[in-house]
Design a protein around this motif. Structure first.
Motif, PDB file in Angstrom:
ATOM      1  N   ASP A 108       0.810  -1.220   0.000  1.00  0.00           N
ATOM      2  CA  ASP A 108       0.000   0.000   0.000  1.00  0.00           C
ATOM      3  C   ASP A 108       0.843   1.269   0.000  1.00  0.00           C
ATOM      4  OD1 ASP A 108      -2.283  -1.547   0.042  1.00  0.00           O
ATOM      5  OD2 ASP A 108      -2.500  -1.471   2.225  1.00  0.00           O
ATOM      6  N   LYS A 109       2.146   1.132   0.124  1.00  0.00           N
ATOM      7  CA  LYS A 109       3.022   2.300   0.150  1.00  0.00           C
ATOM      8  C   LYS A 109       3.495   2.668  -1.258  1.00  0.00           C
ATOM      9  CE  LYS A 109       3.244   3.309   4.558  1.00  0.00           C
ATOM     10  NZ  LYS A 109       2.804   4.634   5.062  1.00  0.00           N
ATOM     11  N   SER A 110       3.939   3.904  -1.420  1.00  0.00           N
ATOM     12  CA  SER A 110       4.433   4.367  -2.718  1.00  0.00           C
ATOM     13  C   SER A 110       5.753   3.685  -3.067  1.00  0.00           C
ATOM     14  CB  SER A 110       4.649   5.886  -2.687  1.00  0.00           C
ATOM     15  OG  SER A 110       5.746   6.207  -1.845  1.00  0.00           O
ATOM     16  N   GLU A 111       6.106   3.767  -4.328  1.00  0.00           N
ATOM     17  CA  GLU A 111       7.366   3.174  -4.772  1.00  0.00           C
ATOM     18  C   GLU A 111       8.558   3.819  -4.068  1.00  0.00           C
ATOM     19  OE1 GLU A 111       9.912   2.366  -8.896  1.00  0.00           O
ATOM     20  OE2 GLU A 111       7.912   3.283  -8.980  1.00  0.00           O
ATOM     21  N   THR A 112       8.483   5.127  -3.854  1.00  0.00           N
ATOM     22  CA  THR A 112       9.572   5.823  -3.164  1.00  0.00           C
ATOM     23  C   THR A 112       9.784   5.254  -1.768  1.00  0.00           C
ATOM     24  OG1 THR A 112       9.181   7.890  -4.370  1.00  0.00           O
ATOM     25  CG2 THR A 112      10.371   8.059  -2.293  1.00  0.00           C
ATOM     26  N   VAL A 113       8.690   5.057  -1.027  1.00  0.00           N
ATOM     27  CA  VAL A 113       8.778   4.519   0.331  1.00  0.00           C
ATOM     28  C   VAL A 113       9.284   3.083   0.294  1.00  0.00           C
ATOM     29  CG1 VAL A 113       7.451   3.854   2.368  1.00  0.00           C
ATOM     30  CG2 VAL A 113       7.032   6.071   1.272  1.00  0.00           C
ATOM     31  N   ARG A 114       8.739   2.283  -0.594  1.00  0.00           N
ATOM     32  CA  ARG A 114       9.164   0.876  -0.679  1.00  0.00           C
ATOM     33  C   ARG A 114      10.649   0.764  -1.027  1.00  0.00           C
ATOM     34  NH1 ARG A 114       4.476   0.325  -3.842  1.00  0.00           N
ATOM     35  NH2 ARG A 114       5.776  -0.181  -5.652  1.00  0.00           N
ATOM     36  N   THR A 115      11.084   1.589  -1.968  1.00  0.00           N
ATOM     37  CA  THR A 115      12.497   1.544  -2.379  1.00  0.00           C
ATOM     38  C   THR A 115      13.411   1.958  -1.239  1.00  0.00           C
ATOM     39  OG1 THR A 115      11.925   2.016  -4.684  1.00  0.00           O
ATOM     40  CG2 THR A 115      14.195   2.472  -4.005  1.00  0.00           C
ATOM     41  N   LYS A 116      13.028   3.019  -0.540  1.00  0.00           N
ATOM     42  CA  LYS A 116      13.866   3.480   0.571  1.00  0.00           C
ATOM     43  C   LYS A 116      13.965   2.415   1.665  1.00  0.00           C
ATOM     44  CE  LYS A 116      16.406   6.044   3.091  1.00  0.00           C
ATOM     45  NZ  LYS A 116      16.081   7.414   3.441  1.00  0.00           N
ATOM     46  N   ILE A 117      12.852   1.800   2.020  1.00  0.00           N
ATOM     47  CA  ILE A 117      12.871   0.781   3.069  1.00  0.00           C
ATOM     48  C   ILE A 117      13.643  -0.453   2.600  1.00  0.00           C
ATOM     49  CG2 ILE A 117      11.423  -0.817   4.390  1.00  0.00           C
ATOM     50  CD1 ILE A 117       9.428   1.469   4.737  1.00  0.00           C
ATOM     51  N   ALA A 118      13.537  -0.795   1.333  1.00  0.00           N
ATOM     52  CA  ALA A 118      14.322  -1.911   0.805  1.00  0.00           C
ATOM     53  C   ALA A 118      15.815  -1.626   0.914  1.00  0.00           C
ATOM     54  CB  ALA A 118      13.941  -2.179  -0.651  1.00  0.00           C
ATOM     55  N   ASN A 119      16.208  -0.390   0.641  1.00  0.00           N
ATOM     56  CA  ASN A 119      17.624  -0.013   0.772  1.00  0.00           C
ATOM     57  C   ASN A 119      18.081  -0.080   2.224  1.00  0.00           C
ATOM     58  OD1 ASN A 119      18.075   0.486  -1.985  1.00  0.00           O
ATOM     59  ND2 ASN A 119      17.310   2.580  -1.831  1.00  0.00           N
ATOM     60  N   LEU A 120      17.235   0.396   3.123  1.00  0.00           N
ATOM     61  CA  LEU A 120      17.565   0.322   4.546  1.00  0.00           C
ATOM     62  C   LEU A 120      17.679  -1.136   4.991  1.00  0.00           C
ATOM     63  CD1 LEU A 120      15.192   3.134   5.862  1.00  0.00           C
ATOM     64  CD2 LEU A 120      17.695   3.210   5.857  1.00  0.00           C
ATOM     65  N   ASN A 121      16.788  -1.977   4.512  1.00  0.00           N
ATOM     66  CA  ASN A 121      16.840  -3.393   4.875  1.00  0.00           C
ATOM     67  C   ASN A 121      18.138  -4.048   4.423  1.00  0.00           C
ATOM     68  OD1 ASN A 121      14.367  -3.217   6.116  1.00  0.00           O
ATOM     69  ND2 ASN A 121      13.209  -4.177   4.459  1.00  0.00           N
ATOM     70  N   GLU A 122      18.653  -3.625   3.273  1.00  0.00           N
ATOM     71  CA  GLU A 122      19.943  -4.145   2.809  1.00  0.00           C
ATOM     72  C   GLU A 122      21.044  -3.795   3.810  1.00  0.00           C
ATOM     73  OE1 GLU A 122      20.920  -2.842  -1.081  1.00  0.00           O
ATOM     74  OE2 GLU A 122      19.139  -3.713  -2.020  1.00  0.00           O
ATOM     75  N   GLN A 123      21.051  -2.546   4.266  1.00  0.00           N
ATOM     76  CA  GLN A 123      22.051  -2.125   5.240  1.00  0.00           C
ATOM     77  C   GLN A 123      21.905  -2.899   6.548  1.00  0.00           C
ATOM     78  OE1 GLN A 123      21.415   2.413   4.517  1.00  0.00           O
ATOM     79  NE2 GLN A 123      23.432   2.189   5.436  1.00  0.00           N
ATOM     80  N   VAL A 124      20.658  -3.068   6.986  1.00  0.00           N
ATOM     81  CA  VAL A 124      20.407  -3.769   8.247  1.00  0.00           C
ATOM     82  C   VAL A 124      20.850  -5.225   8.146  1.00  0.00           C
ATOM     83  CG1 VAL A 124      18.614  -4.596   9.811  1.00  0.00           C
ATOM     84  CG2 VAL A 124      18.532  -2.236   8.970  1.00  0.00           C
ATOM     85  N   ASN A 125      20.461  -5.896   7.075  1.00  0.00           N
ATOM     86  CA  ASN A 125      20.848  -7.293   6.894  1.00  0.00           C
ATOM     87  C   ASN A 125      22.367  -7.455   6.855  1.00  0.00           C
ATOM     88  OD1 ASN A 125      18.462  -8.988   6.774  1.00  0.00           O
ATOM     89  ND2 ASN A 125      17.904  -7.881   4.927  1.00  0.00           N
ATOM     90  N   GLU A 126      23.028  -6.522   6.194  1.00  0.00           N
ATOM     91  CA  GLU A 126      24.491  -6.570   6.149  1.00  0.00           C
ATOM     92  C   GLU A 126      25.073  -6.380   7.550  1.00  0.00           C
ATOM     93  OE1 GLU A 126      28.268  -4.366   3.942  1.00  0.00           O
ATOM     94  OE2 GLU A 126      26.219  -3.891   3.349  1.00  0.00           O
TER      95      GLU A 126
END
Length: 229
Positions: free
Chosen positions: A205-223
């Motif tokens: 339900d979120k915009s592409e901008t929000v989804r992309t930003k959270i996906a990028n943050l998740n990459e950092q967190v997982n690393e």
């Protein structure tokens, strides 16, 4: 007195000899000057050209890379070269309006269980608000974690503190600028990446901008958590 032909020939030969000596001197001088000039000019010129070329090229690449990196991070609101260190008891996150963008800095901080994060407004008007059902948002915090919402902070230097009692991964956002990607993360303790709502919840339900930003943050967190598979 009348000069004899013999006398004129002797004078002519002497004058010619002097002229030759003079020319030889000039030639030597020119060659000496030319040789010195060429050596000096060639040496200095080469060194200068090489210096400018190498220095300019190196500087150009660094400046260009620095500019492009900075521009890229500002545009997408995250920085892949940020290092997420070990948990600390306290952390400070700045809230910024900069170059037409809106940012939390750093984008990911890590504190111990029971650690406190201080959010400090540097410029513009921002909030720090948890992705939590109590704030009308999907749950992107650990199960059982408390919500927080600073409200809008407009005064430069204004701060808001939140203490994190539950281990896990927390995503949060700025209410006026969420749609522009002003979203960041707090990691608390040494959580297992698996089973974290912040890393696994669907955001259809979120915009592409929000989804992309959270996906990028998740990459950092997982690393940071060693979950790179």
């Amino acid at each position: 007195m009348t000069d004899s032909p013999l006398t004129r020939r002797r004078v002519l030969r002497a004058t010619t000899g002097l002229a030759v000596v003079g020319l030889a001197g000039c030639t030597t001088g020119e060659n000496g000057d030319s040789t010195n000039g060429t050596a000096t000019g060639s040496h200095e010129g080469t060194a200068t050209e090489s210096g400018h070329s190498e220095g300019g090229t190196a500087s150009g690449h660094h400046d260009s890379d620095g500019h492009e990196d900075s521009h890229s991070h500002e545009d997408d609101g995250h920085s892949h070269d940020e290092t997420v260190g070990e948990p600390t008891d306290t952390a400070v996150v700045k809230m910024l309006s900069k170059d037409g963008g809106y940012h939390f800095s750093p984008h990911v901080v890590r504190v111990t269980v029971g650690g406190t994060v201080t959010f400090q407004n540097e410029s513009g008007s921002h909030s720090t608000t948890a992705y939590h059902p109590d704030n009308g948002q999907p749950q992107l915090v650990p199960d059982g974690a408390a919500a927080w919402d600073s409200g809008i902070l407009s005064e430069q230097g204004a701060t808001f503190e939140h203490t994190f009692e539950t281990e896990g991964v927390y995503h949060y956002y700025c209410t006026p600028h969420e749609s522009m990607g002003m979203i960041s993360t707090v990691i608390v303790g040494e959580p297992d990446a698996h089973g974290q709502p912040a890393l696994e919840t669907s955001l259809a339900d979120k915009s592409e901008t929000v989804r992309t930003k959270i996906a990028n943050l998740n990459e950092q967190v997982n690393e940071a958590l060693g979950n790179t598979h």
